[in-house]
Design an enzyme around this catalytic site. Structure first.
Site, short mmCIF file in Angstrom:
data_model
loop_
_atom_site.label_atom_id
_atom_site.label_comp_id
_atom_site.label_asym_id
_atom_site.label_seq_id
_atom_site.Cartn_x
_atom_site.Cartn_y
_atom_site.Cartn_z
NE ARG A 190 37.42 38.26 46.78
CZ ARG A 190 36.73 38.40 47.90
NH1 ARG A 190 35.46 38.81 47.85
NH2 ARG A 190 37.26 38.16 49.07
CG LEU A 191 31.92 37.74 39.29
CD1 LEU A 191 30.58 37.20 38.81
CD2 LEU A 191 33.04 37.38 38.32
#
Length: 211
Positions: A190-191
């Site tokens: 999720r970066l």
């Protein structure tokens, strides 16, 4: 339905500042061409978000028909819900969901009508059936049945069976003049990579945004 665990990781690749074009239109055209080359269905499909006089947001999907330094163009009925919203609040947002490439593009800007010449040129390039549909459909208004809609379509087909189909005076294009454009590339854990171009007096400023 248990949907809280429906997820996947995004691993196709990142997006670096040094790989970005200086102008967001160049960057957008690059990504759009890659979406087309990847064989994506409806790569020009975009969500148009508007807000009405009561402050109620609304969204719908339309097709992008032109993009250049001036902005992003789509065509519609000028009496539709989206057109009524734009009449009271011309600030809109566009969104391109290129899921297959793990990419999104969000555009915020101001809508303005394109010239009559531009609308006529595009309308004349549409298939005849699409031209007739523009005349037959009172877009966004209630219609009692599909049968009635087809009756209206056939009536227009009969009305304009001789010669060219004219441009309806209630139909044309909008150009969204962008004030900001964000490019989103999915990342692991999720970066995600997000870069926002913001219009300034001297050009475009680019900032990385936290995912």
């Amino acid at each position: 339905m248990d949907i809280d665990q429906v997820r996947r990781d995004y691993l196709q690749g990142g997006l670096k500042y040094e790989d970005l074009a200086a102008d967001p239109i160049d960057q957008f055209e690059r990504w759009l061409q890659q979406a087309i080359d990847a064989g994506m269905e409806d790569p020009t499909a975009m969500t148009v978000a508007t807000v009405n006089a009561d402050g109620q947001p609304s969204q719908r999907i339309v097709l992008l028909k032109q993009v250049d330094r001036a902005g992003f163009v789509f065509y519609t009925n000028y009496e539709s819900h989206k057109a009524q919203d734009i009449a009271v609040n011309p600030l809109v947002s566009l969104h391109f969901p290129w899921h297959a490439l793990e990419r999104q593009v969000k555009i915020c800007g101001k809508a303005e009508k394109v010239s009559l010449t531009e609308s006529l040129k595009y309308f004349s390039s549409r298939p005849e059936e699409s031209q007739l549909a523009a005349w037959a459909s009172a877009q966004s208004r209630p219609v009692s049945s599909r049968q009635l809609l087809m009756q209206q379509f056939n009536a227009m087909k009969d009305k304009f069976k001789q010669g060219k189909i004219p441009l309806p005076d209630f139909w044309g294009g909008y150009r969204i003049v962008p004030s900001s454009i964000e490019f989103w590339q999915g990342g692991a854990h999720r970066l995600h990579d997000r870069f926002q171009y913001t219009r300034t007096d001297s050009g475009w400023e680019i900032q990385r945004l936290a995912p």
